[in-house]
Design an enzyme around this catalytic site. Structure first.
Site, PDB file in Angstrom:
ATOM      1  N   ASP A   1      -1.895   5.315  -6.364  1.00  0.00           N
ATOM      2  CA  ASP A   1      -2.147   4.475  -5.361  1.00  0.00           C
ATOM      3  C   ASP A   1      -2.295   3.042  -5.370  1.00  0.00           C
ATOM      4  O   ASP A   1      -2.934   2.780  -6.645  1.00  0.00           O
ATOM      5  CB  ASP A   1      -3.609   4.990  -4.761  1.00  0.00           C
TER       6      ASP A   1
ATOM      7  N   ASP B   1       0.804  -1.298   0.041  1.00  0.00           N
ATOM      8  CA  ASP B   1       0.001   0.069   0.090  1.00  0.00           C
ATOM      9  C   ASP B   1       0.913   1.282   0.121  1.00  0.00           C
ATOM     10  O   ASP B   1       1.722   1.522   1.134  1.00  0.00           O
ATOM     11  CB  ASP B   1      -0.867   0.002   1.160  1.00  0.00           C
TER      12      ASP B   1
END
Length: 447
Positions: A325, A124
């Site tokens: 992202d 992440d």
């Protein structure tokens, strides 16, 4: 010696040949005889050939099966050899969590504790503090939590320590000796004990790695085996390993449908692509973990769609702008940008095909259509997305949809998010010291 033995072991898997000392096996009548004075002459035989010392047990597999198995072994061996070629370079194979853990994130293998306990951690780029479900966690969605009591190197982080002050929402009750913290992750709320233990990723060992040992979780968004935070904050993996990797990494994400660990996470400055298109990395002090870039426009086919400049402008005060992202699956664009992109895609496809919707996608077709290419325009860089990064197909392939959507109302309505599907099969470089993000096309999806 250990290195040579390791290479030899890999070679046995990668090359279907057997070296046999003459006279130790009975050859078939058609096989060449070994002269009596041959000494230590070696006879080379194919494992599936008539002279194989393995005999009938070495019956050849099907050709298709052999090719599929060999291709997978060759891919693993090349990654292994590649890791030896550049000193100071580390890599970890990446796979889609959709197939392994039924999550939309990508995962890497990691080992935590002494002796090591195996984990699949979500990658992440927008989070800092790593957290891992621990034994006794209430509400954690995992059947294999990390057991701190079984690790000789596990330590709780005490209250008043520098790490405690850096944790999100730290807490230390009057009677508590160790530091706790809490955070939100999508629709989940998490409570954890700040901890340290030995972490191994990409073959390298990080001693006294600081992470959150989850004690309570609500919601459904938390990755079941934990998270490796690759954001830019002080407790991120990137910050804790700055002396090892120089705050530099890249990844290639395979297709979200892939079952294999065919993608790679490369850590460190060595081994990163030398020729790669880059754009400046922007810093937002209010959202310091996020990787902001300046997207200047979008082109559909050969036409740059018309959008108001304010819809793409970077504004630290409001959080507006564009981020990359890895934890979001489908790109979300602020309403004016998405509508301009969608309308031009529909115009290019043509009115002959009826538009329908499916789930959260509003531009779908139930027949075969010619999808136009989409190019993302950044300062100093253009990234043209092929159809696999733009279109998602239903399981049976009868319906295809534009795999992007408008930002949801009321939540980050000013933020454009370039998500993992639009990044897959690209090498994406995050070079924090030099303030740049790069893209290069790279196929890393294995069948």
């Amino acid at each position: 010696m250990a290195l040579r033995m390791s290479i030899a072991a890999m070679s046995v898997l990668a090359v279907a040949a057997v070296l046999v000392v003459a006279g130790t096996a009975t050859a078939a009548a058609s096989c060449p005889a070994t002269p009596p004075d041959a000494g230590a002459t070696l006879q080379v035989s194919h494992a599936f050939g008539p002279c194989s010392p393995l005999g009938a047990e070495s019956a050849a597999p099907s050709w298709a099966g052999f090719l599929a198995e060999q291709a997978a072994r060759d891919a693993s061996r090349l990654l292994y050899l590649d890791s030896l070629a550049v000193k100071g370079r580390a890599y970890a194979p990446i796979a889609s969590g959709r197939q392994l853990l039924q999550t939309p994130t990508y995962v890497v293998r990691a080992r935590l504790g002494t002796p090591a306990q195996q984990l699949l951690l979500a990658v992440d780029t927008s989070n800092d503090a790593a957290w891992i479900p621990c034994s006794g966690c209430a509400g954690c969605p995992t059947s294999s939590p990390f057991n701190p009591a079984a690790s000789a190197s596990y330590r709780p982080v005490p209250c008043g320590s520098p790490q405690c002050e850096l944790a999100p929402n730290p807490s230390c009750s009057p009677n508590a000796k160790s530091c706790g913290f809490s955070l939100s992750y999508s629709d989940s709320s998490l409570q954890a004990a700040l901890s340290q233990d030995t972490l191994a990723v990409a073959g390298d060992v990080v001693k006294a790695y600081t992470f959150g040992c989850l004690q309570r979780a609500t919601g459904t968004a938390a990755p079941p085996q934990g998270l490796l935070g690759l954001g830019r904050g002080p407790l991120s993996f990137l910050s804790q390993t700055k002396d090892m990797y120089g705050a530099t990494f890249s990844y290639c994400l395979p297709s979200f449908k892939s079952l294999n660990f065919s993608g790679t996470l490369r850590l460190g400055r060595n081994g990163q692509p030398r020729r790669i298109k880059t754009t400046p990395l922007l810093a937002n002090p209010h959202r310091s973990s996020l990787y902001y870039v300046n997207m200047t426009g979008i082109r559909v086919g050969k036409k740059v769609v018309s959008v108001p400049a304010s819809a793409l402008a970077f504004d630290p005060a409001t959080g507006a702008g564009t981020v990359l992202d890895s934890g979001t699956m489908f790109t979300r664009l602020v309403a004016p940008v998405y509508l301009a992109l969608r309308d031009e895609v529909r115009r290019r496809v043509g009115a002959a095909a009826a538009v329908s919707s499916l789930g959260g996608f509003d531009t779908c077709y139930n027949t075969t259509v010619a999808w136009p290419p989409v190019t993302l325009l950044f300062d100093g860089m253009q990234v043209t997305l092929p159809e696999e990064n733009v279109v998602i197909h239903t399981t049976y392939g009868t319906t295809s949809c534009l795999a992007m959507a408008a930002a949801p109302d009321g939540v980050n309505t000013v933020l454009n998010v370039i998500a993992s599907m639009q990044q897959q099969n690209h090498r994406v470089l995050f070079d924090v010291p030099n303030g740049r993000v790069g893209f290069a096309r790279e196929s890393c999806t294995a069948a």
